[in-house]
Each structure stands twice: as C-alpha cells, then as structure tokens.
Scaffold this motif. Structure first.
Motif, PDB file in Angstrom:
ATOM      1  N   ASP A 211       0.829  -1.213   0.000  1.00  0.00           N
ATOM      2  CA  ASP A 211       0.000   0.000   0.000  1.00  0.00           C
ATOM      3  C   ASP A 211       0.858   1.256   0.000  1.00  0.00           C
ATOM      4  O   ASP A 211       0.500   2.256  -0.613  1.00  0.00           O
ATOM      5  CB  ASP A 211      -0.895   0.013   1.249  1.00  0.00           C
ATOM      6  N   TYR A 212       1.983   1.231   0.721  1.00  0.00           N
ATOM      7  CA  TYR A 212       2.742   2.473   0.836  1.00  0.00           C
ATOM      8  C   TYR A 212       3.422   2.878  -0.468  1.00  0.00           C
ATOM      9  O   TYR A 212       3.804   4.031  -0.618  1.00  0.00           O
ATOM     10  CB  TYR A 212       3.744   2.416   1.998  1.00  0.00           C
ATOM     11  N   ILE A 213       3.535   1.940  -1.404  1.00  0.00           N
ATOM     12  CA  ILE A 213       4.049   2.317  -2.721  1.00  0.00           C
ATOM     13  C   ILE A 213       2.980   3.092  -3.481  1.00  0.00           C
ATOM     14  O   ILE A 213       3.270   4.079  -4.164  1.00  0.00           O
ATOM     15  CB  ILE A 213       4.494   1.062  -3.500  1.00  0.00           C
ATOM     16  N   ARG A 214       1.720   2.666  -3.310  1.00  0.00           N
ATOM     17  CA  ARG A 214       0.617   3.426  -3.893  1.00  0.00           C
ATOM     18  C   ARG A 214       0.585   4.839  -3.290  1.00  0.00           C
ATOM     19  O   ARG A 214       0.385   5.820  -3.997  1.00  0.00           O
ATOM     20  CB  ARG A 214      -0.693   2.689  -3.599  1.00  0.00           C
ATOM     21  N   THR A 215       0.822   4.921  -1.979  1.00  0.00           N
ATOM     22  CA  THR A 215       0.877   6.238  -1.341  1.00  0.00           C
ATOM     23  C   THR A 215       1.976   7.087  -1.979  1.00  0.00           C
ATOM     24  O   THR A 215       1.763   8.261  -2.297  1.00  0.00           O
ATOM     25  CB  THR A 215       1.183   6.105   0.171  1.00  0.00           C
ATOM     26  N   ARG A 217       3.242   6.897  -4.923  1.00  0.00           N
ATOM     27  CA  ARG A 217       2.843   7.331  -6.267  1.00  0.00           C
ATOM     28  C   ARG A 217       1.773   8.409  -6.186  1.00  0.00           C
ATOM     29  O   ARG A 217       1.778   9.356  -6.969  1.00  0.00           O
ATOM     30  CB  ARG A 217       2.315   6.143  -7.071  1.00  0.00           C
ATOM     31  N   ALA A 218       0.855   8.261  -5.222  1.00  0.00           N
ATOM     32  CA  ALA A 218      -0.223   9.251  -5.079  1.00  0.00           C
ATOM     33  C   ALA A 218       0.335  10.611  -4.681  1.00  0.00           C
ATOM     34  O   ALA A 218      -0.325  11.627  -4.836  1.00  0.00           O
ATOM     35  CB  ALA A 218      -1.243   8.774  -4.056  1.00  0.00           C
ATOM     36  N   LYS A 219       1.554  10.622  -4.133  1.00  0.00           N
ATOM     37  CA  LYS A 219       2.169  11.900  -3.782  1.00  0.00           C
ATOM     38  C   LYS A 219       2.777  12.572  -5.009  1.00  0.00           C
ATOM     39  O   LYS A 219       3.226  13.710  -4.943  1.00  0.00           O
ATOM     40  CB  LYS A 219       3.276  11.684  -2.736  1.00  0.00           C
ATOM     41  N   LEU A 221       5.438  11.306  -6.746  1.00  0.00           N
ATOM     42  CA  LEU A 221       6.882  11.083  -6.872  1.00  0.00           C
ATOM     43  C   LEU A 221       7.205  10.453  -8.226  1.00  0.00           C
ATOM     44  O   LEU A 221       6.406   9.741  -8.802  1.00  0.00           O
ATOM     45  CB  LEU A 221       7.360  10.139  -5.761  1.00  0.00           C
ATOM     46  N   HIS A 230      11.668   4.174  -2.068  1.00  0.00           N
ATOM     47  CA  HIS A 230      10.521   3.595  -1.365  1.00  0.00           C
ATOM     48  C   HIS A 230      10.437   2.087  -1.529  1.00  0.00           C
ATOM     49  O   HIS A 230       9.900   1.400  -0.671  1.00  0.00           O
ATOM     50  CB  HIS A 230       9.229   4.261  -1.831  1.00  0.00           C
TER      51      HIS A 230
ATOM     52  N   LEU B  78      -4.126   5.315 -10.597  1.00  0.00           N
ATOM     53  CA  LEU B  78      -3.312   4.466  -9.727  1.00  0.00           C
ATOM     54  C   LEU B  78      -3.713   2.998  -9.830  1.00  0.00           C
ATOM     55  O   LEU B  78      -3.316   2.177  -9.010  1.00  0.00           O
ATOM     56  CB  LEU B  78      -3.448   4.919  -8.267  1.00  0.00           C
ATOM     57  N   ARG B 110      -1.114  14.550  -8.987  1.00  0.00           N
ATOM     58  CA  ARG B 110      -1.010  13.646  -7.838  1.00  0.00           C
ATOM     59  C   ARG B 110      -0.272  14.325  -6.696  1.00  0.00           C
ATOM     60  O   ARG B 110       0.886  14.711  -6.848  1.00  0.00           O
ATOM     61  CB  ARG B 110      -0.203  12.404  -8.212  1.00  0.00           C
ATOM     62  N   GLY B 111      -0.918  14.438  -5.588  1.00  0.00           N
ATOM     63  CA  GLY B 111      -0.238  15.007  -4.427  1.00  0.00           C
ATOM     64  C   GLY B 111      -0.181  16.513  -4.460  1.00  0.00           C
ATOM     65  O   GLY B 111      -0.071  17.149  -3.417  1.00  0.00           O
ATOM     66  N   PHE B 118      -5.887   6.717   2.036  1.00  0.00           N
ATOM     67  CA  PHE B 118      -6.310   5.354   1.747  1.00  0.00           C
ATOM     68  C   PHE B 118      -6.912   4.671   2.962  1.00  0.00           C
ATOM     69  O   PHE B 118      -6.860   5.171   4.084  1.00  0.00           O
ATOM     70  CB  PHE B 118      -5.122   4.547   1.228  1.00  0.00           C
ATOM     71  N   THR B 123      -0.736   0.256   6.778  1.00  0.00           N
ATOM     72  CA  THR B 123       0.195  -0.141   5.723  1.00  0.00           C
ATOM     73  C   THR B 123       0.414   0.953   4.681  1.00  0.00           C
ATOM     74  O   THR B 123       1.116   0.735   3.705  1.00  0.00           O
ATOM     75  CB  THR B 123      -0.318  -1.405   4.995  1.00  0.00           C
ATOM     76  N   SER B 124      -0.174   2.121   4.906  1.00  0.00           N
ATOM     77  CA  SER B 124      -0.075   3.147   3.874  1.00  0.00           C
ATOM     78  C   SER B 124       1.162   4.025   4.013  1.00  0.00           C
ATOM     79  O   SER B 124       1.427   4.844   3.153  1.00  0.00           O
ATOM     80  CB  SER B 124      -1.327   4.027   3.888  1.00  0.00           C
ATOM     81  N   ASN B 126       5.378   4.156   4.561  1.00  0.00           N
ATOM     82  CA  ASN B 126       6.558   3.311   4.397  1.00  0.00           C
ATOM     83  C   ASN B 126       7.184   3.025   5.762  1.00  0.00           C
ATOM     84  O   ASN B 126       7.477   3.948   6.512  1.00  0.00           O
ATOM     85  CB  ASN B 126       7.558   4.015   3.489  1.00  0.00           C
ATOM     86  N   LEU B 141       8.704  18.550  -3.760  1.00  0.00           N
ATOM     87  CA  LEU B 141       8.386  18.239  -5.151  1.00  0.00           C
ATOM     88  C   LEU B 141       7.419  19.257  -5.764  1.00  0.00           C
ATOM     89  O   LEU B 141       7.662  19.790  -6.847  1.00  0.00           O
ATOM     90  CB  LEU B 141       7.759  16.844  -5.201  1.00  0.00           C
TER      91      LEU B 141
END
Lengths: 313, 356
Positions: A211-215, A217-219, A221, A230, B78, B110-111, B118, B123-124, B126, B141
């Motif tokens: 999930d944190y990879i989706r996060t 990407r949603a940012k 990056l 990441h 996504l 995005r962002g 989410f 788990t959202s 890192n 960014l």
C-alpha cells in the motif's frame, strides 16, 4: 543502536567458545591417531606413547580442551604435526590468495546479483526480465565444479586467454594478479549471484505491491524515486540476508575452488591437512571458517537494524 | 434531450449531469475501468459519471466490491496495470482530462492538486522511512521548498492535524504511531500542498468508532478551512449522511442513484438505496426489532446479467429489467435514479427521517 551492537557482540563470545569445544571434540572422536601417523608404520607402541605424551595427547580430555581453548584465545593455532612448523606461520602466505578471491567474489556477486535483480524487477514481465531469470536459474542449476572445469577448458586451455594454472601474487602486479584470478572469480561470482538476483527481484516485486508504494505514487513522486528509495529500502532486508548467506557459502566453497584452480590458499592447505591427518591444521581451519561465518552474521544483523527501524532487541 | 428516456445511451447520464451545471472542478464522464484475467473481464467500474464542484463534499457509497475504490484510484490513474486498465471515459479536472495527461502533468496533479487518503493506515506509510521524509517529499516536489523550509512546514502540518511534539515525531517511524495518528499523518501528507480536491477512500473504515469520528471531523474542518473539495468513499451511510452534500450510490460498477444527501435519505428512488437504508440501524427511529438485509449476494462482476445488474435482488423487478439496462431517470432537479420502476420505489412508511 550502539547498545544493540554491543549486545550482539557479547552474544558471539559464547558462540565462538562453543564452536571451539565442538571443533576440538569432533577430532577426538574422529578415527586415526595422529601419533601413529607421525610415528609411521614401523613405530612400536612405546614410540607412539612417547609421541603422544610429547604432543600432550595422553592428558585427560578436559585438560586438553582447556589447553586448546586457551591457545585459540591467544591466537595461537599450534604446530602442524606434519611439517612441525607453527600453523600461524603456515597460514600467513596463504591468506592473500584466499582473501583476494573472497573479497572479489563478494563484491562482484553482490553487485551483479543486486543489479541484475533490480533490473529484472524494474522490467518485470518483459523480455529483459525473462532473460535475467533464465540466467539466474542456470546459475542455480549448474554444479560449481563442472562450470569451473568447463571454464578452464574453454578459456584457458583452448582459447589461452588466462593461465591454466598458476597463481600470480599481488607482488607480480595488480593486472597479472587479477588475470590469474579471473576465472575463479567470475565462476564463483556468477554462481553466488544467482540466488541474490532472484531474491532481489522477488523482494522488490513484493514491496511494489504494498500500500505504501501506492501512497508514494499518489504523492506524485517520480517512478525512479519510488523504485530506488521507497521500494529498495524495505526490500533490502531479504537482499542482505541472501548476500550474507552467499558469503557464508563462499567461506566453505573456497576449498573446492582453490583445489580446481590450483590457488595456493587456505582451502588447499585444508585439503592437504585432511589427507595427512594433520589435526591441528584442520582444527585451525575449522575455527577460521566458523569465526568468519559468525562475523558475517554479526554484520548482517547490524545492517538489519540499520535498515529497519522496527528491529531492536 | 429527445424522446422518452427508455432508450439507454452511454451519454445520457452525463448529458443529464452536464445540464445541471456546465463548469465543475471535477467531472467524470463514462469512466470504465476493467480488470483483465485469463478468460474473464471484470468490469469494476462500468460507465460511471459524476461531478464535483469546488469546496463541495460528495459521498460515493456502496457495498464492498461495488467499484468505489477502483473509481477513486482511477481518478489518479493508480490502477495497477496489469491486470487493471482504464478502458474508456474522461476525467476532467480543472478543465483538463487526467486520462490524457503525460506523466509529468499527471505527477503534478497527484499530491499537488489532488490529495488522497487510503483505507489502511497501518500499511499506507513506508515502514523504513521517517515520517519527516515522507511528509517533506511532496512539499519539495510540488511547492519547490528547500529541505529546511519543508522541514518546518512539515512540523506545522503535524501540529495542524493534531500530533503534538512535531519536531521529535518527524524523526519517528510509522510503527511508533497509532492507527489514528497514522491516518492523521496521511491527511497531513494529502493536504500538504493545498490541493483543490481530497479523496478519502474508506479513510476511516479500519479505525475504531471514536477515532473514526475524530478523523472525519478533522478532514471536514481542514477541507473547509482550505476550501478543498472532498470525495468521501465509504460503505457507511451514517458518515455520508453527516458529512456529504451530495451522494452517489454505486452498485456493481455503476452509479444507481445520485442526489443531495436529503433526497437520498428521505426519498430514495432506487431499490438498492432503499435496501441499504433498511439494513442500517437507526437511532432516530423506533426499534423495529431487526434489520432487513438486502437479499441475495453481491454480483460476480465478471458475469453480469443482461439488463439491470440489481434485478436478481430486487423486489420491484419486472420483465423489462432483465431485457434492458435502465437509463438515468430524473426524479427532480439533480436527483436521478437508474431504475425502470422508480416511481413505485419508496422507503417503508415508518422510515424516511432526516439525517442526523
């Protein structure tokens, strides 16, 4: 962090002692009396008893064990039965070839394994990915001695690119040295990197689904940042584990490599010592291998704690 | 529009919504996101259209597996591909189609323009990067901040979402925070670059009820302060009733009914909406003894029937439902329902009470 490192260091002390006890005891129960071997076939029982007492072999088990451990702690591996010279002296000239081989293989197999594994994960599902995986599976499936002999036959005997046998020490110049070590280094690095490749790829692909990879990407990056920071950081735990295991396998596999490629290193010395029942040398080599493995594990554990903040004991 | 509404065309829905108001912050038209597996195509989102105005809060409601989250993820592209792919439609955001943007423009949205929270706070984030790093990344960014600026802004943001002692906590890692705190951090990240739109995809589902309320209040307050529009995706009708201005009810990849929260709660005109409302415990009604679940099972999206996707579970179903998918019928103003029999559909008499 420092507390953790000190704790881990302290734990290794009983482990090293235990390894010493086992090493010593194993050779006590192993068949073949060193005194009889030194005395030769003609020796009378009295002569053998004399040799035994000279070597201290007639003393009680625990006294011998105590002597052995005390010597090991002083860094004194004893005297070779066969050549009657101190083992420390015998080891010295053989350190360079083995260390050189080991360091080169560890660096090359890690770079090759992690690099190709990352490439494979980045290109997952493509032709590149499949090619890398075929390469890795071949590395798994190929017996080391066969690949070693094949490479000598092809590149040294037939093509003549590298010396068939003969080791050039560093003193002969770096280039000569690397050339004489090239085949064993390449063969072992390839075999060692196969597992690292596969684990790197699967670890990264697994993290990519988190999930944190989706996060990330949603940012917004960049995919590069997502992948190299990441994804790579969390997946480096299994990667470090296999790199450690590969180094461990190398610490035992050098016997075969040095024998096939006629490298005058510690592995070769061990093989000679075994055929001559030169027990003190065997004991010394077992201790060296065991301590290498313990140190590798220690380093792996410390790297874990550095990578993953959740690991603290 | 021409003729009676019994001829369904893919464009009808959006024509209807378009008429309502020509310029929206976000307008999704005929979005279709499908998942491809050997031998099956799962139409997770099938011809979905809805819109959102600046500063507005809109709910997207439905059971698990109805396509709410896939819709949300599609908005920022996504969807993991393979197996998923957005096969059609438009996502107009601030006048541009997100589906046609190149990678750089997409990343700026995005962002930067759209933040997202989410479902799983555990788990959202890192696990091996500091909270500070994860919070400063979008600032550097999208806002072009230096390390130091981003750092102090990140500390402000943490305080802003109610995490005290921010300077120290920025050096912490995700596992050192509770679920509610992690969701607060996610909110801080999502709102860090003052987006025009915040998408909360089941953002409170994994939290316990008291924390849910705190997080929702926080989101509502912050989006109001910042003038950010909010899409709340949830299966919890209570949340939608309390926070959303308008509601879209989704079933089997399609929007079945849309309207203001009042219209949906007091005068639902789709059997599925009625079923959802009947299956929720209501404190504001006399106890009926037991709840009425919707009969039947959620559909397998890989094997949708001809006609209306809700027909098998619907007490109002007539022959026509099996033959033709119902188009959107306008009940009144922006209240629309995709049901042939909508005029017969009513909440049971004792229900029909206002939202809390």
């Amino acid at each position: 962090m420092w507390r953790y490192i000190v704790q881990r260091l302290l734990i290794t002390i009983p482990v090293v002692l235990l390894v010493g006890v086992i090493t010593f005891s194993l050779l006590q129960v192993a068949p073949g009396n060193p005194a009889a071997i030194i005395g030769g076939d003609e020796a009378s029982p009295e002569q053998i008893a004399e040799i035994e007492s000279a070597l201290g072999l007639d003393k009680p088990y625990f006294e011998q064990l105590g002597d052995f451990l005390a010597r090991m702690l002083r860094g004194d591996f004893g005297t070779s039965i066969f050549s009657q010279r101190p083992i420390n002296q015998l080891i010295q000239p053989r350190l360079q070839p083995t260390l050189s081989l080991g360091i080169q293989v560890v660096i090359l197999s890690t770079v090759l394994g992690v690099g190709m594994g990352m490439l494979s994960a980045w290109k997952a599902g493509t032709r590149t990915d499949r090619a890398v995986m075929v390469f890795a599976v071949l590395g798994f499936a190929t017996p080391g001695f066969w690949l070693a002999i094949l490479s000598i036959w092809v590149f040294a005997v037939n093509l003549g690119w590298f010396p068939v046998i003969g080791y050039s020490p560093l003193g002969d110049g770096l280039l000569e040295h690397l050339r004489s070590m090239f085949l064993p280094v390449i063969v072992n690095s390839y075999l060692g990197s196969a597992l690292v490749m596969r684990i790197t790829r699967s670890a990264m692909l697994e993290v990519l689904r988190e999930d944190y990879i989706r996060t990330a990407r949603a940012k917004g990056l960049r995919e590069r940042v997502v992948f190299f920071i990441h994804v790579l950081r969390p997946s480096s735990i299994p990667i470090v584990t296999v790199v450690g295991a590969t180094v461990g396998a190398l610490a035992t596999g050098f016997v075969l490599t040095e024998t096939i490629f006629a490298i005058p290193g510690l592995g070769q010395m061990l093989v000679q010592a075994i055929t001559r029942r030169d027990f003190p040398i065997i004991q010394a080599m077992l201790m060296v291998v065991a301590i290498t493995l313990i140190v590798v594990n220690l380093i792996v554990d410390i790297v874990y704690a550095y990578i993953d903040p959740r690991i603290r004991y | 529009m021409e003729g009676p509404t019994n001829e369904f065309t893919p464009h009808r829905w959006c024509e209807l919504t378009q008429q309502a108001s020509p310029e929206h912050l976000l307008e999704v038209r005929n979005l279709r996101t499908h998942f491809f597996s050997p031998g099956a195509v799962v139409k997770a989102v099938d011809d979905v259209s809805f819109y959102l105005d600046e500063g507005e809060t809109v709910g997207l409601v439905g059971e698990s597996g109805c396509g709410k989250s896939v819709t949300a993820l599609s908005l920022l592209r996504l969807i993991p591909n393979p197996p998923g792919r957005i096969v059609g439609g438009e996502i107009m955001f601030e006048g541009r189609d997100i589906l046609k943007m190149d990678q750089d423009d997409l990343r700026a949205v995005r962002g930067g323009r759209i933040g997202m929270i989410f479902q799983e706070p555990m788990t959202s984030l890192n696990p091996v990067l500091t909270i500070g790093r994860q919070l400063t990344e979008p600032l550097k960014l999208h806002m072009g901040m230096t390390n130091r600026q981003a750092r102090s802004r990140a500390a402000e943001l943490l305080e802003f979402v109610g995490i005290p002692n921010a300077d120290v906590r920025l050096r912490g890692f995700a596992h050192q925070f509770s679920g509610g705190q992690r969701q607060r951090i996610m909110i801080a990240i999502a709102l860090s670059c003052n987006p025009k739109l915040l998408i909360a995809d089941e953002a409170t589902t994994a939290l316990d009820v008291t924390i849910q309320a705190q997080i929702l209040e926080l989101m509502k307050n912050l989006t109001e302060q910042l003038g950010t529009a909010l899409i709340i995706i949830t299966h919890n009708l209570g949340i939608v009733a309390r926070y959303a201005d308008r509601v879209n009810v989704m079933y089997a990849g399609k929007i079945k009914e849309t309207g203001t929260a009042d219209e949906i709660y007091e005068e639902p005109r789709h059997p599925y909406t009625v079923g959802l409302l009947n299956s929720v415990p209501r404190l504001d009604l006399p106890t009926r003894g037991r709840l009425d679940p919707i009969p039947g099972e959620i559909l397998n999206l890989a094997r949708l029937p001809e006609g209306c996707s809700f027909q098998d579970r619907c007490e109002y179903a007539v022959d026509r439902c099996a033959a033709e998918a119902p188009p959107a019928h306008t009940v009144q103003g922006n209240h629309q329902t995709a049901c042939w029999e909508w005029e017969r559909v009513k909440l049971p008499a004792e229900a029909g009470v206002s939202q809390s």
